[in-house]
Design a protein around this motif. Structure first.
Motif, PDB file in Angstrom:
ATOM      1  N   ARG A   1       0.820  -1.210   0.000  1.00  0.00           N
ATOM      2  CA  ARG A   1       0.000   0.000   0.000  1.00  0.00           C
ATOM      3  C   ARG A   1       0.860   1.269   0.000  1.00  0.00           C
ATOM      4  N   LEU A   2       0.382   2.256  -0.745  1.00  0.00           N
ATOM      5  CA  LEU A   2       1.123   3.505  -0.880  1.00  0.00           C
ATOM      6  C   LEU A   2       1.358   4.165   0.467  1.00  0.00           C
ATOM      7  N   LYS A   3       0.370   4.142   1.349  1.00  0.00           N
ATOM      8  CA  LYS A   3       0.540   4.815   2.643  1.00  0.00           C
ATOM      9  C   LYS A   3       1.615   4.145   3.486  1.00  0.00           C
ATOM     10  N   LEU A   4       1.811   2.837   3.320  1.00  0.00           N
ATOM     11  CA  LEU A   4       2.854   2.152   4.059  1.00  0.00           C
ATOM     12  C   LEU A   4       4.233   2.454   3.469  1.00  0.00           C
ATOM     13  N   MET A   5       4.293   2.613   2.145  1.00  0.00           N
ATOM     14  CA  MET A   5       5.548   3.044   1.540  1.00  0.00           C
ATOM     15  C   MET A   5       5.936   4.431   2.047  1.00  0.00           C
ATOM     16  N   ARG A   6       4.955   5.318   2.121  1.00  0.00           N
ATOM     17  CA  ARG A   6       5.222   6.667   2.648  1.00  0.00           C
ATOM     18  C   ARG A   6       5.694   6.582   4.105  1.00  0.00           C
ATOM     19  N   LYS A   7       5.023   5.749   4.891  1.00  0.00           N
ATOM     20  CA  LYS A   7       5.426   5.574   6.292  1.00  0.00           C
ATOM     21  C   LYS A   7       6.864   5.111   6.402  1.00  0.00           C
ATOM     22  N   ASP A   8       7.244   4.134   5.577  1.00  0.00           N
ATOM     23  CA  ASP A   8       8.592   3.592   5.642  1.00  0.00           C
ATOM     24  C   ASP A   8       9.643   4.631   5.250  1.00  0.00           C
ATOM     25  N   LEU A   9       9.368   5.418   4.219  1.00  0.00           N
ATOM     26  CA  LEU A   9      10.334   6.448   3.836  1.00  0.00           C
ATOM     27  C   LEU A   9      10.426   7.529   4.910  1.00  0.00           C
ATOM     28  N   GLY A  10       9.320   7.791   5.594  1.00  0.00           N
ATOM     29  CA  GLY A  10       9.361   8.717   6.719  1.00  0.00           C
ATOM     30  C   GLY A  10      10.262   8.204   7.828  1.00  0.00           C
ATOM     31  N   LEU A  11      10.216   6.901   8.099  1.00  0.00           N
ATOM     32  CA  LEU A  11      11.105   6.302   9.094  1.00  0.00           C
ATOM     33  C   LEU A  11      12.562   6.420   8.661  1.00  0.00           C
ATOM     34  N   VAL A  12      12.815   6.202   7.364  1.00  0.00           N
ATOM     35  CA  VAL A  12      14.175   6.357   6.844  1.00  0.00           C
ATOM     36  C   VAL A  12      14.675   7.779   7.072  1.00  0.00           C
ATOM     37  N   LEU A  13      13.843   8.768   6.741  1.00  0.00           N
ATOM     38  CA  LEU A  13      14.271  10.167   6.866  1.00  0.00           C
ATOM     39  C   LEU A  13      14.528  10.549   8.319  1.00  0.00           C
ATOM     40  N   ALA A  14      13.718  10.026   9.234  1.00  0.00           N
ATOM     41  CA  ALA A  14      13.948  10.310  10.653  1.00  0.00           C
ATOM     42  C   ALA A  14      15.272   9.714  11.117  1.00  0.00           C
ATOM     43  N   GLU A  15      15.545   8.480  10.716  1.00  0.00           N
ATOM     44  CA  GLU A  15      16.769   7.815  11.141  1.00  0.00           C
ATOM     45  C   GLU A  15      17.997   8.458  10.503  1.00  0.00           C
TER      46      GLU A  15
END
Length: 304
Positions: free
Chosen positions: A236-250
């Motif tokens: 799902r697109l929203k989960l892809m967005r969530k994962d990239l958000g986690l990447v950017l935070a880390e």
């Protein structure tokens, strides 16, 4: 020793496939999903369908979690009727969810406080890989805990890699998922650019899929774009967005610049805000079509 007693929490496309595979291996599997109907088919295959996470975990040797967010993981483990209320001391909790590395570390420590062992046991693959036992496991946590679950996950995996301490499995999963997020953006841009310049979309997609640039995921998602098959999502697109958000935070914490990832996250945010969150991540192409003036039906035929 008899068949292991396994609790499986979260029966989405990946979780459901893994639970079915474990049933085929002869394991005793109890399942729980907040939408109970998702467990009905597994119950027909021999799974015990629990009403709560606590009921699922009672007497289990291993609990697997395959959930959308860290908030859901915490709730189903430690909330009312949660896993830790009934899970025997010494049992292993293997979290397959895509979460922040620091969350994985905190989760392991919190589980240790309740007498349980925790692993971030992340997987790479799709729902069919899960059903066929072709997943790749990337695990963070204690080596002895990995060995405890190895006989179980061997039925699910074609590769099991222990990466080190808690958080390392989660880190590897984010590193790999950022590749997919950026790749989907690049694929959509290539298709829209070529079509806007006068190329036939179908021909261009076939060229891309057959090229040396096309990894198996790109080839698969090129087909999804060609068919506009966005409403039965593999990811799902929203989960892809969530994962990239986690990447950017880390990566912000680590001081690592991520310009391509940041741009992809921005476009995924735009897409989610326009109602595409529950669609396949390949539907990112719809936002680029819109911005470029290409006239295609909006996914789901309803633009919000």
């Amino acid at each position: 020793m008899g068949a292991p007693k396994i609790a499986f929490i979260g029966l989405g496309a990946m979780g459901g496939g893994m639970a079915a595979r474990l049933l085929d291996s002869g394991a005793h599997v109890t399942v729980y999903n907040r939408t109970r109907a998702k467990g009905a088919e597994l119950a027909e295959q021999g799974a015990v369908l629990a009403d709560t996470p606590a009921e699922a975990a009672a007497g289990a040797d291993v609990v697997f979690l395959s959930l959308a967010t860290s908030e859901v993981v915490e709730t189903l483990l430690f909330g009312a009727d949660g896993v830790v209320e009934t899970l025997p001391r010494g049992a292993v909790v293997a979290d397959m969810s895509t979460v922040a590395p620091d969350f994985a570390v905190r989760l392991k420590d919190r589980l240790a406080g309740t007498g349980h062992r925790g692993l971030d046991a992340c997987v790479l693959g799709n729902a069919q890989h899960a059903r066929d036992g072709e997943l790749r496991f990337m695990i963070g946590g204690a080596a002895e805990d990995v060995e405890t679950i190895r006989p179980v996950i061997a039925h699910l995996a074609k590769e099991i890699v222990h990466l080190g301490e808690s958080g390392k499995g989660a880190t590897a999963k984010l590193a790999l998922n950022l590749l997919m997020g950026v790749e989907m953006q690049a694929l959509a841009e290539a298709v829209v650019f070529g079509e806007k310049a006068g190329l036939d979309r179908g021909t261009l997609i076939r060229l891309i899929a057959a090229s040396g640039y096309s990894a198996p995921v790109m080839k698969f998602k090129a087909g999804v774009m060609a068919r506009r098959a966005f409403e039965n999502p593999d990811f799902r697109l929203k989960l892809m967005r969530k994962d990239l958000g986690l990447v950017l935070a880390e990566t912000s914490r680590l001081g690592v610049p991520m310009p391509a990832t940041a741009a992809s996250h921005d476009w995924l945010t735009n897409a989610k805000n326009q109602g595409l969150g529950e669609h396949d991540c390949a539907s990112i192409i719809a936002i680029l079509e819109q911005a470029s003036g290409l006239d295609y039906p909006w996914p789901g035929d309803v633009k919000s």
